[in-house]
Design a protein around this motif. Sequence first.
Motif, PDB file in Angstrom:
ATOM      1  N   UNK A   1       0.824  -1.207   0.000  1.00  0.00           N
ATOM      2  CA  UNK A   1       0.000   0.000   0.000  1.00  0.00           C
ATOM      3  C   UNK A   1       0.855   1.253   0.000  1.00  0.00           C
ATOM      4  N   UNK A   2       0.200   2.401   0.180  1.00  0.00           N
ATOM      5  CA  UNK A   2       0.914   3.664   0.304  1.00  0.00           C
ATOM      6  C   UNK A   2       1.785   4.019  -0.874  1.00  0.00           C
ATOM      7  N   UNK A   3       1.344   3.713  -2.095  1.00  0.00           N
ATOM      8  CA  UNK A   3       2.166   3.975  -3.275  1.00  0.00           C
ATOM      9  C   UNK A   3       2.199   5.469  -3.593  1.00  0.00           C
ATOM     10  N   UNK A   4       3.417   6.001  -3.758  1.00  0.00           N
ATOM     11  CA  UNK A   4       3.602   7.412  -4.103  1.00  0.00           C
ATOM     12  C   UNK A   4       4.637   7.515  -5.213  1.00  0.00           C
TER      13      UNK A   4
ATOM     14  N   UNK B   1       9.143   5.214  -7.365  1.00  0.00           N
ATOM     15  CA  UNK B   1       7.970   5.201  -6.493  1.00  0.00           C
ATOM     16  C   UNK B   1       8.360   4.608  -5.155  1.00  0.00           C
ATOM     17  N   UNK B   2       7.677   5.038  -4.113  1.00  0.00           N
ATOM     18  CA  UNK B   2       7.809   4.407  -2.808  1.00  0.00           C
ATOM     19  C   UNK B   2       6.483   3.734  -2.468  1.00  0.00           C
ATOM     20  N   UNK B   3       6.572   2.694  -1.666  1.00  0.00           N
ATOM     21  CA  UNK B   3       5.369   1.978  -1.247  1.00  0.00           C
ATOM     22  C   UNK B   3       5.670   1.294   0.076  1.00  0.00           C
ATOM     23  N   UNK B   4       4.643   0.750   0.708  1.00  0.00           N
ATOM     24  CA  UNK B   4       4.824   0.049   1.975  1.00  0.00           C
ATOM     25  C   UNK B   4       4.442  -1.412   1.833  1.00  0.00           C
ATOM     26  N   UNK B   5       5.065  -2.241   2.640  1.00  0.00           N
ATOM     27  CA  UNK B   5       4.679  -3.647   2.786  1.00  0.00           C
ATOM     28  C   UNK B   5       4.381  -3.891   4.255  1.00  0.00           C
ATOM     29  N   UNK B   6       3.188  -4.400   4.537  1.00  0.00           N
ATOM     30  CA  UNK B   6       2.772  -4.710   5.907  1.00  0.00           C
ATOM     31  C   UNK B   6       2.763  -6.214   6.104  1.00  0.00           C
TER      32      UNK B   6
ATOM     33  N   UNK C   1       6.906  -1.329   6.551  1.00  0.00           N
ATOM     34  CA  UNK C   1       8.151  -0.651   6.177  1.00  0.00           C
ATOM     35  C   UNK C   1       8.052  -0.117   4.753  1.00  0.00           C
ATOM     36  N   UNK C   2       8.901   0.868   4.467  1.00  0.00           N
ATOM     37  CA  UNK C   2       8.859   1.598   3.202  1.00  0.00           C
ATOM     38  C   UNK C   2       9.891   1.034   2.239  1.00  0.00           C
TER      39      UNK C   2
END
Length: 277
Positions: free
Chosen positions: A36-39, A47-52, A74-75
């Motif tokens: 999630x949190x894709x920018x 791009x940055x994103x998160x993995x939960x 984490x990012x």
Amino acid sequence: MLKRILLFTAISAQIAVAQTKSKVTVTDLTRIKQVGGIELSPDGKQAVYTITTIEPNSDQKADARPEEYDYKTHIYLTSLKPGDSRALTHGAESARQAVWAPDGKRLAFVRTVKGKSQIFIMPLDGGEAWQLTNSNYGASNPLWSPDGKRIVFTGGVTMNQMLTDSLLNPDKGGPSWSLEKPGFANNDFVKVDKKIKPNPDGSLAEIRAYLAKDVEDKKAKVINRLNFQGEATTEPDITFQHLYITDVAENAKPKPLTRGFESYQAANWLPNGQGLL
């Protein structure tokens, strides 16, 4: 030819079912990883994103029940090429809400410090991330100004904090609406047999005991009162979201932009950086 890049999130449950056709258990959910949190970067090349993930709690005591897990986020940074991705944050504390600076050379992100969300700044050309905020109310949802010199963020202020904050509530008065919430005084009418061992994958009685232990350990909340204005949250206290602004500099002091018994969200800078919507 116009090239378009589509970024999206997917939840993949990589749960292997044995040939014995064993049932999926509650703890199988710990194998799920969420993206999630894709920018996308300002130049569209990264791009940055998160993995939960759900990880075993390494801090639990030896005599504690074994089914203790924590969510870890984490990012990651990617150049939008298959297999070209690396973690930007590590460790026990999660990191999230990463946003690019307008120059594409820095990231602002949120990490939990002593139980409060705080904003950090990470240079992408080398160097360690440093802590920008140290707010008693926490800091989240960072938003860079168009010139990259300031950041607007939100802080969560409880009702008790609001009543004593001279900046957000100069008159030290209360809200104009009633706080009354009828309901049960306690949950004694819900009985759980203390002799039953808590087990999330066990019988119905064992699952109930497991859920009751979560309440006892303050990992879950039980709603035992009605709010006729709508239960928007399971938090026991009302929390107000207020906007703050700070310079992107070490030891900078944030200033509140909003006040009162109201919440503010979804802020956006005007293109000239002279105001907010």
